[in-house]
Design an enzyme around this catalytic site. Structure first.
Site, PDB file in Angstrom:
ATOM      1  N   ARG A  53       0.843  -1.193   0.000  1.00  0.00           N
ATOM      2  CA  ARG A  53       0.000   0.000   0.000  1.00  0.00           C
ATOM      3  C   ARG A  53       0.882   1.249   0.000  1.00  0.00           C
ATOM      4  O   ARG A  53       1.950   1.258   0.607  1.00  0.00           O
ATOM      5  CB  ARG A  53      -0.903   0.019   1.243  1.00  0.00           C
ATOM      6  CG  ARG A  53      -2.072  -0.967   1.176  1.00  0.00           C
ATOM      7  CD  ARG A  53      -2.949  -0.878   2.421  1.00  0.00           C
ATOM      8  NE  ARG A  53      -2.219  -1.239   3.611  1.00  0.00           N
ATOM      9  CZ  ARG A  53      -1.703  -0.392   4.487  1.00  0.00           C
ATOM     10  NH1 ARG A  53      -1.892   0.916   4.335  1.00  0.00           N
ATOM     11  NH2 ARG A  53      -1.020  -0.824   5.521  1.00  0.00           N
ATOM     12  N   TYR A 107      -1.812  -3.531  -6.645  1.00  0.00           N
ATOM     13  CA  TYR A 107      -1.473  -4.287  -5.442  1.00  0.00           C
ATOM     14  C   TYR A 107      -2.540  -4.234  -4.349  1.00  0.00           C
ATOM     15  O   TYR A 107      -3.002  -3.161  -3.967  1.00  0.00           O
ATOM     16  CB  TYR A 107      -0.156  -3.796  -4.835  1.00  0.00           C
ATOM     17  CG  TYR A 107       0.311  -4.765  -3.778  1.00  0.00           C
ATOM     18  CD1 TYR A 107       1.029  -5.902  -4.132  1.00  0.00           C
ATOM     19  CD2 TYR A 107      -0.046  -4.595  -2.442  1.00  0.00           C
ATOM     20  CE1 TYR A 107       1.392  -6.838  -3.183  1.00  0.00           C
ATOM     21  CE2 TYR A 107       0.317  -5.529  -1.490  1.00  0.00           C
ATOM     22  CZ  TYR A 107       1.031  -6.646  -1.866  1.00  0.00           C
ATOM     23  OH  TYR A 107       1.385  -7.577  -0.928  1.00  0.00           O
ATOM     24  N   LYS A 147      -9.516  -2.450   2.067  1.00  0.00           N
ATOM     25  CA  LYS A 147      -9.289  -1.289   2.924  1.00  0.00           C
ATOM     26  C   LYS A 147     -10.129  -0.079   2.493  1.00  0.00           C
ATOM     27  O   LYS A 147     -10.600   0.690   3.330  1.00  0.00           O
ATOM     28  CB  LYS A 147      -7.802  -0.930   2.963  1.00  0.00           C
ATOM     29  CG  LYS A 147      -6.925  -2.042   3.582  1.00  0.00           C
ATOM     30  CD  LYS A 147      -7.382  -2.367   4.950  1.00  0.00           C
ATOM     31  CE  LYS A 147      -6.894  -3.633   5.633  1.00  0.00           C
ATOM     32  NZ  LYS A 147      -5.604  -4.158   5.502  1.00  0.00           N
ATOM     33  N   HIS A 173     -10.158  -2.474  11.972  1.00  0.00           N
ATOM     34  CA  HIS A 173      -9.068  -3.291  11.426  1.00  0.00           C
ATOM     35  C   HIS A 173      -8.764  -4.395  12.440  1.00  0.00           C
ATOM     36  O   HIS A 173      -7.739  -4.366  13.118  1.00  0.00           O
ATOM     37  CB  HIS A 173      -7.841  -2.388  11.200  1.00  0.00           C
ATOM     38  CG  HIS A 173      -6.735  -3.016  10.392  1.00  0.00           C
ATOM     39  ND1 HIS A 173      -5.425  -2.583  10.474  1.00  0.00           N
ATOM     40  CD2 HIS A 173      -6.727  -4.020   9.487  1.00  0.00           C
ATOM     41  CE1 HIS A 173      -4.667  -3.296   9.646  1.00  0.00           C
ATOM     42  NE2 HIS A 173      -5.434  -4.179   9.042  1.00  0.00           N
ATOM     43  N   SER A 232      -0.900  -3.356  10.353  1.00  0.00           N
ATOM     44  CA  SER A 232      -0.574  -4.229   9.229  1.00  0.00           C
ATOM     45  C   SER A 232       0.704  -5.025   9.501  1.00  0.00           C
ATOM     46  O   SER A 232       1.697  -4.465   9.982  1.00  0.00           O
ATOM     47  CB  SER A 232      -0.407  -3.394   7.964  1.00  0.00           C
ATOM     48  OG  SER A 232      -1.583  -2.652   7.739  1.00  0.00           O
ATOM     49  N   CYS A 237       1.340  -7.211  11.762  1.00  0.00           N
ATOM     50  CA  CYS A 237       1.683  -7.323  13.180  1.00  0.00           C
ATOM     51  C   CYS A 237       1.008  -8.507  13.849  1.00  0.00           C
ATOM     52  O   CYS A 237       0.942  -8.570  15.084  1.00  0.00           O
ATOM     53  CB  CYS A 237       1.351  -6.028  13.911  1.00  0.00           C
ATOM     54  SG  CYS A 237       2.463  -4.684  13.466  1.00  0.00           S
ATOM     55  N   ASP A 255      -8.811  -9.863   9.425  1.00  0.00           N
ATOM     56  CA  ASP A 255      -8.333  -8.510   9.099  1.00  0.00           C
ATOM     57  C   ASP A 255      -9.339  -7.396   9.426  1.00  0.00           C
ATOM     58  O   ASP A 255      -8.938  -6.316   9.820  1.00  0.00           O
ATOM     59  CB  ASP A 255      -7.964  -8.438   7.611  1.00  0.00           C
ATOM     60  CG  ASP A 255      -7.080  -7.241   7.256  1.00  0.00           C
ATOM     61  OD1 ASP A 255      -6.113  -6.978   7.992  1.00  0.00           O
ATOM     62  OD2 ASP A 255      -7.365  -6.567   6.261  1.00  0.00           O
ATOM     63  N   ARG A 293       2.370 -12.161  -0.389  1.00  0.00           N
ATOM     64  CA  ARG A 293       1.093 -12.555   0.220  1.00  0.00           C
ATOM     65  C   ARG A 293       0.507 -13.788  -0.451  1.00  0.00           C
ATOM     66  O   ARG A 293       0.861 -14.137  -1.576  1.00  0.00           O
ATOM     67  CB  ARG A 293       0.094 -11.403   0.111  1.00  0.00           C
ATOM     68  CG  ARG A 293       0.586 -10.127   0.819  1.00  0.00           C
ATOM     69  CD  ARG A 293      -0.388  -9.600   1.803  1.00  0.00           C
ATOM     70  NE  ARG A 293       0.185  -8.534   2.616  1.00  0.00           N
ATOM     71  CZ  ARG A 293      -0.341  -8.146   3.770  1.00  0.00           C
ATOM     72  NH1 ARG A 293      -1.423  -8.733   4.253  1.00  0.00           N
ATOM     73  NH2 ARG A 293       0.211  -7.175   4.465  1.00  0.00           N
TER      74      ARG A 293
HETATM   75  P1  GTP Z   1      -2.082  -7.470   7.592  1.00  0.00           P
HETATM   76  O1  GTP Z   1      -2.621  -8.540   6.706  1.00  0.00           O
HETATM   77  O2  GTP Z   1      -1.011  -6.653   6.929  1.00  0.00           O
HETATM   78  O3  GTP Z   1      -3.125  -6.603   8.195  1.00  0.00           O
HETATM   79  O4  GTP Z   1      -1.239  -8.195   8.756  1.00  0.00           O
HETATM   80  P2  GTP Z   1      -1.546  -9.154   9.998  1.00  0.00           P
HETATM   81  O5  GTP Z   1      -1.756  -8.326  11.221  1.00  0.00           O
HETATM   82  O6  GTP Z   1      -2.588 -10.164   9.677  1.00  0.00           O
HETATM   83  O7  GTP Z   1      -0.124  -9.866  10.210  1.00  0.00           O
HETATM   84  P3  GTP Z   1       0.315 -11.394  10.075  1.00  0.00           P
HETATM   85  O8  GTP Z   1      -0.394 -12.305  11.060  1.00  0.00           O
HETATM   86  O9  GTP Z   1       0.258 -11.780   8.667  1.00  0.00           O
HETATM   87  O10 GTP Z   1       1.835 -11.324  10.567  1.00  0.00           O
HETATM   88  C1  GTP Z   1       2.802 -10.542   9.958  1.00  0.00           C
HETATM   89  C2  GTP Z   1       4.188 -10.997  10.325  1.00  0.00           C
HETATM   90  O11 GTP Z   1       4.352 -11.075  11.743  1.00  0.00           O
HETATM   91  C3  GTP Z   1       4.500 -12.381   9.785  1.00  0.00           C
HETATM   92  O12 GTP Z   1       5.814 -12.365   9.277  1.00  0.00           O
HETATM   93  C4  GTP Z   1       4.417 -13.267  10.994  1.00  0.00           C
HETATM   94  O13 GTP Z   1       5.238 -14.392  10.886  1.00  0.00           O
HETATM   95  C5  GTP Z   1       4.829 -12.335  12.136  1.00  0.00           C
HETATM   96  N1  GTP Z   1       4.165 -12.732  13.415  1.00  0.00           N
HETATM   97  C6  GTP Z   1       2.844 -12.983  13.591  1.00  0.00           C
HETATM   98  N2  GTP Z   1       2.584 -13.351  14.865  1.00  0.00           N
HETATM   99  C7  GTP Z   1       3.769 -13.322  15.520  1.00  0.00           C
HETATM  100  C8  GTP Z   1       4.158 -13.598  16.879  1.00  0.00           C
HETATM  101  O14 GTP Z   1       3.359 -13.956  17.740  1.00  0.00           O
HETATM  102  N3  GTP Z   1       5.488 -13.434  17.177  1.00  0.00           N
HETATM  103  C9  GTP Z   1       6.401 -13.045  16.234  1.00  0.00           C
HETATM  104  N4  GTP Z   1       7.664 -12.915  16.615  1.00  0.00           N
HETATM  105  N5  GTP Z   1       6.065 -12.782  14.943  1.00  0.00           N
HETATM  106  C10 GTP Z   1       4.775 -12.912  14.600  1.00  0.00           C
HETATM  107  C1  SPV Z   2      -2.737  -4.388   5.397  1.00  0.00           C
HETATM  108  O1  SPV Z   2      -1.811  -3.745   4.872  1.00  0.00           O
HETATM  109  O2  SPV Z   2      -3.204  -4.095   6.524  1.00  0.00           O
HETATM  110  C2  SPV Z   2      -3.303  -5.568   4.704  1.00  0.00           C
HETATM  111  C3  SPV Z   2      -2.882  -5.825   3.336  1.00  0.00           C
HETATM  112  O3  SPV Z   2      -4.129  -6.267   5.267  1.00  0.00           O
HETATM  113  S1  SPV Z   2      -3.636  -4.773   2.173  1.00  0.00           S
HETATM  114  O4  SPV Z   2      -4.735  -5.495   1.537  1.00  0.00           O
HETATM  115  O5  SPV Z   2      -2.635  -4.431   1.173  1.00  0.00           O
HETATM  116  O6  SPV Z   2      -4.170  -3.617   2.831  1.00  0.00           O
HETATM  117 MN    MN Z   3      -4.738  -5.417   7.277  1.00  0.00          MN
END
Ligand code: GTP
Ligand code: SPV
Ligand code: MN
Length: 584
Positions: free
Chosen positions: A67, A195, A204, A224, A246, A248, A273, A364
């Protein structure tokens, strides 16, 4: 005279001048044609037919991998209605500027019309959007991420009650890229990016930016947030929603395999999400997942960290910007296996370690939600699931303890409003910079965030049984720079304490910032972690929090007099509580 849908599509076609217009019905036959079109585009390929049936890899333009928040605008007539945290353009100027880029942008291309439902098909919380796009990749992804085609068109009929979104790849030049929102008109225009959140306009743009604006007008919430159900021994399921910025950890928390499964604790996924929430007849806040799929971060996802995702993404999945092995299987850093010989990186070049990561850090997968072994039996419940806890969180190397509980809704709103997190690869720009990200909505709130905090406070007064509000941090680091907490499936230990607090049980210790788990509060059996690490994870350091207090004051000052008085009140109270610990 056509239907409102047809009239708007015709208008969009007059502006963008496509060679042909195709209304998508969402059928499998149509999908195969779209995927073939995507393959003809040249930047996509099919993956191993036996180990990854019906899976595709798509490579986006190297300057179009995340984004772009600096190119994203909220276009309200008054600048102050977008607020200090949003980029703003006046609606007339935006139509002029972005309209010029969209003018004739689809010449030689097909315009696909995608009617879609956000939310379960028969839910009163659901809403309809229509995206027109010249990208087959967007169509294929929208088919996984939403309920699209005939089902949506049937529900819409001749009604004008839909959010239109006009998307064109344009020439993919970031200099000519804009994602603009017109909240009053409930309209989205996006040009110059293919993207994720820039181009899948149901995600979003509609489900958060436009929906947050509608939610404030109509008395509900668009957040979110992931939605999960925590099953306890005996089978009772308690639902929680968590807002992390995002990349996290939302997807990973929502889809975890619980480390306490043998003790009867399991996690069921409702959403990963976005949550749309309304007060139900039972007085609880009820949440639905507006989406039908997961657009998840690939790097870091492996059999050890997230076996549910690994199982889900072996079929009917679109991968974006991952690496590919000589066996035509997807690969990324953290998948749990060393890079195999013959690896091709996300740009399509032979990889070696001098070339940086093989998969883009924001690579992704797009997968249907119902392919996850952890999918909740309630994930499409029309009335949504009742939420008992809200969990805020972010990446904080220092400061924030593993978990704490706020004192009440108003304090919990302050905890959300003062969230901060280190930036990630999900958006372009520098990674690892701590920035304030209230409720993980900084890039996604479609109006002035001061008014958004006000809306949270108002909702708190209206919900008879409001969720308790917590804050977590899986990312605190020790003196050696390493994460102190193992994370992933072990995070269920924190959810278990949250569940106990929701039920009025559990051991606590009061600190100036809220309650942290007291002695024995966290179930740690079976986990190798030193008592010192636990102490550090739960430590609340008054000096660090004093510095944080100064920073949050500066952040609040940006909103001037529009900031709700309650937020300053909570800020002062925290200051007084910290003062007392320092002098005690
Ligand atoms: P968006 O789709 O961008 O909104 O992200 P999200 O909040 O769904 O994040 P996601 O669960 O995909 O995690 C993003 C990154 O954080 C990945 O590389 C994971 O491996 C890492 N991660 C997730 N949970 C943990 C955790 O509990 N500990 C650590 N160290 N890393 C984590
Ligand atoms: C984020 O960035 O919080 C996502 C991926 O979940 S996107 O669809 O690119 O916003
Ligand atoms: Mn997101």
């Amino acid at each position: 005279m056509g239907t409102p849908l047809e009239n708007w599509v015709n208008e969009a076609a007059q502006l963008t001048r496509p060679d042909r217009v195709v209304y998508c019905d969402g059928s499998e036959a149509e999908n195969q044609g779209i995927l073939e079109e995507m393959l003809r585009g040249g930047d996509s390929l099919t993956l191993n037919e036996s180990t990854y049936p019906n899976c595709y890899l798509s490579r986006s333009s190297p300057n179009d991998v995340a984004r772009t928040e600096h190119l994203t605008f909220i276009c309200t007539p008054e600048k102050d209605d977008a607020g200090p945290t949003n980029n703003w353009m006046d609606p007339v100027g935006a139509k002029h500027k972005v309209g010029a880029l969209l003018s004739g942008a689809m010449r030689g291309r097909t315009m696909y019309v995608i009617p879609y439902i956000l939310g379960p098909v028969n839910s009163p919380l659901s809403k309809i959007g229509v995206e027109v796009t010249d990208s087959p990749y967007v169509v294929a992804n929208m088919r996984i991420m939403s309920r699209m085609g005939k089902v949506a068109q049937d529900r819409l009929g001749a009604s004008a009650d839909f959010v239109p979104g006009l998307h064109s790849l344009g020439d993919l030049d970031p200099m000519r890229r804009y994602i603009v929102h017109f909240p009053q008109e409930k309209l989205i225009w996006s040009v110059g990016s293919g993207y994720g959140g820039n181009a899948l306009l149901g995600k979003k743009c509609f489900a958060l930016r436009i929906a947050s604006f509608m939610a404030r007008e109509q008395g509900w919430m668009a957040e979110h947030m992931l939605i999960l159900g925590l099953e306890a021994p005996g089978g009772k399921v308690t639902y929680m929603a968590a807002a992390f910025p995002s990349a996290c950890g939302k997807t990973n928390l929502a889809m975890m395999v619980s480390a306490l499964e043998s003790q009867g604790y399991r996690v069921w996924t409702v959403g990963d999400d976005i949550a749309w929430m309304r007060i139900g007849a039972d007085g609880y806040l009820h949440a639905v997942n507006p989406e039908a799929g997961f657009f998840g971060v690939a790097p870091g996802t492996g059999f050890h960290t997230n076996p549910n995702v690994m199982e889900a993404i072996h079929r009917n999945t679109i991968f974006t910007n991952v690496a590919v092995t000589a066996k035509d299987e997807p690969w990324w850093e953290g998948i749990g296996e060393a890079p195999p010989p013959g690896l091709i990186n996300w740009k399509g070049d032979a990889w070696d370690s001098s070339k940086g990561p093989a998969a883009h850090p924001n690579a992704r997968y797009t997968v249907p939600a119902n392919q996850s072994p952890s999918i909740s039996s309630q994930w499409e419940a029309p009335e949504g699931v009742p939420i008992s806890a809200f969990i805020f969180g972010g990446r904080r190397a220092r400061l924030a303890p593993l978990v704490y509980e706020s004192f009440d809704w108003q304090h919990g709103t302050f905890v959300g409003a003062t969230m901060a997190s280190e930036t990630t690869a999900a958006a372009t720009g520098e990674v690892g910079i701590t920035r304030r990200d209230p409720m993980a909505m900084l890039p996604f709130c479609g109006y002035n965030m001061a008014d958004y905090f006000g809306h949270w406070l108002e909702m708190g007064k209206k919900i008879p049984h409001p969720p308790k509000i917590f804050h977590v941090n899986w990312f605190r680091r020790g003196a050696d720079g390493k994460f102190l907490w193992p994370g992933y499936g072990e995070n269920v230990r924190v959810l278990k304490w949250i569940l106990e607090r929701v039920e009025g049980r559990g051991s606590v210790q009061e600190t100036p910032i809220g309650y942290v788990p007291g002695p024995g509060g966290l179930t740690l059996d079976g986990l190798k972690i030193s008592p010192e690490a636990i102490e550090e994870l739960l430590r609340v350091n008054p000096d660090d929090w004093q510095a944080e207090l100064d920073d949050t004051r500066q952040f609040f000052d940006k909103f001037g007099t529009r900031l709700p008085r309650e937020m300053r009140e909570e800020h002062e109270r925290l200051g007084r509580r910290l003062q007392r610990t320092v002098t005690a």
